[in-house]
Design a protein around this motif. Sequence first.
Motif, PDB file in Angstrom:
ATOM      1  N   UNK A  86     -22.355 -47.974  71.447  1.00 47.55           N
ATOM      2  CA  UNK A  86     -21.258 -47.857  70.351  1.00 47.55           C
ATOM      3  C   UNK A  86     -21.495 -49.808  69.246  1.00 47.55           C
ATOM      4  N   UNK A  87     -22.453 -50.493  71.005  1.00 50.64           N
ATOM      5  CA  UNK A  87     -22.216 -51.768  70.145  1.00 50.64           C
ATOM      6  C   UNK A  87     -23.024 -51.566  70.079  1.00 50.64           C
ATOM      7  N   UNK A  88     -24.502 -51.098  69.532  1.00 47.33           N
ATOM      8  CA  UNK A  88     -25.541 -51.759  68.632  1.00 47.33           C
ATOM      9  C   UNK A  88     -24.009 -50.933  67.038  1.00 47.33           C
ATOM     10  N   UNK A  89     -24.037 -50.211  66.912  1.00 45.12           N
ATOM     11  CA  UNK A  89     -23.425 -50.333  66.117  1.00 45.12           C
ATOM     12  C   UNK A  89     -22.269 -50.488  65.159  1.00 45.12           C
ATOM     13  N   UNK A  90     -21.716 -51.135  65.997  1.00 45.54           N
ATOM     14  CA  UNK A  90     -20.509 -51.905  65.816  1.00 45.54           C
ATOM     15  C   UNK A  90     -21.624 -53.484  65.350  1.00 45.54           C
ATOM     16  N   UNK A  91     -22.499 -53.626  65.896  1.00 42.32           N
ATOM     17  CA  UNK A  91     -23.333 -55.024  65.351  1.00 42.32           C
ATOM     18  C   UNK A  91     -24.154 -54.679  64.043  1.00 42.32           C
ATOM     19  N   UNK A  92     -25.008 -53.992  63.492  1.00 38.82           N
ATOM     20  CA  UNK A  92     -25.235 -53.701  62.509  1.00 38.82           C
ATOM     21  C   UNK A  92     -24.175 -52.953  61.719  1.00 38.82           C
ATOM     22  N   UNK A  93     -22.901 -52.596  61.796  1.00 37.89           N
ATOM     23  CA  UNK A  93     -21.972 -52.137  60.719  1.00 37.89           C
ATOM     24  C   UNK A  93     -21.432 -53.093  60.139  1.00 37.89           C
ATOM     25  N   UNK A  94     -21.027 -54.497  61.184  1.00 40.97           N
ATOM     26  CA  UNK A  94     -20.306 -55.891  60.953  1.00 40.97           C
ATOM     27  C   UNK A  94     -21.419 -56.707  60.294  1.00 40.97           C
ATOM     28  N   UNK A  95     -21.759 -56.593  61.105  1.00 44.13           N
ATOM     29  CA  UNK A  95     -23.701 -57.682  60.679  1.00 44.13           C
ATOM     30  C   UNK A  95     -23.982 -58.097  59.449  1.00 44.13           C
ATOM     31  N   UNK A  96     -23.219 -56.224  59.148  1.00 41.90           N
ATOM     32  CA  UNK A  96     -23.700 -55.967  57.335  1.00 41.90           C
ATOM     33  C   UNK A  96     -22.661 -56.929  56.853  1.00 41.90           C
ATOM     34  N   UNK A  97     -21.991 -56.961  56.376  1.00 45.22           N
ATOM     35  CA  UNK A  97     -21.010 -58.267  56.110  1.00 45.22           C
ATOM     36  C   UNK A  97     -21.617 -58.965  55.912  1.00 45.22           C
ATOM     37  N   UNK A  98     -21.303 -60.320  54.478  1.00 46.06           N
ATOM     38  CA  UNK A  98     -21.787 -61.350  53.805  1.00 46.06           C
ATOM     39  C   UNK A  98     -21.456 -62.356  54.866  1.00 46.06           C
ATOM     40  N   UNK A  99     -20.367 -62.216  54.933  1.00 43.96           N
ATOM     41  CA  UNK A  99     -19.223 -63.351  55.221  1.00 43.96           C
ATOM     42  C   UNK A  99     -19.116 -63.566  57.328  1.00 43.96           C
ATOM     43  N   UNK A 100     -19.781 -62.774  57.566  1.00 40.72           N
ATOM     44  CA  UNK A 100     -20.138 -62.339  58.990  1.00 40.72           C
ATOM     45  C   UNK A 100     -21.227 -62.593  60.168  1.00 40.72           C
TER      46      UNK A 100
END
Length: 222
Positions: free
Chosen positions: A15-29
């Motif tokens: 879950x932690x990895x998935x969140x990192x990949x998902x949110x990290x894909x946002x340009x402003x985060x």
Amino acid sequence: MTRIRLLIAEDETVVRYALSQLIGAEEDIQVVGEAPDGEMAVALARRHRPDVILMDLGLPKLDGIAATRQIKQEIPDCAIVVLTVHDDDDHLFGAIKAGADGYVLKDSPPEQLARAIRAAAAGECFLPGPLTRRMVAEFNRISGMRAAAKEVFAELTRREMEVLELLGEGMRNRQIAERLFISEKTVKNHVSSILAKLHLNDRTEAALLAARHGLTDPPSDV
């Protein structure tokens, strides 16, 4: 563009990895750290000083509410968004009281999570509609209890209110005397005055009345 610096605190690796990949894909985060437990979340918050922390409540070593409280005490400018499976009032109100700036359920759409992070970074509190209504209802309930308590206990002095609150916690006269640095005889006099002013028969009724009006939790042994 200034990016929001985010720390993710989640004990489940996938879950932690998935969140990192998902949110990290946002340009402003920008994800600046990941913590598998509450103690690590506090340590990384101190080290990285993130803008926002995404906090799971079920963390080992130090649970999410305790970690939120500690981080808010040490780094008050750090916003914390709770991400959890818990949809009950105890967890919701506990997280908000600890200082959380947002509360999002894990089955929410990804875009809602991103909105919550951006809102928290901007100094706003984020709660989905149903949770907002529950928070408003709780605040209204507490306000009503306080108003009623103010009327019920209007005749009591400040010291008598302190004694009443300690009665509500199930304390004996000696314990109250030690807590307030007064004699047992003085406590006994205050208790007698409280019972007379509130038209109560004994300290048990006083303790229950204190709990009923939100001065304290119901005592287990009075």
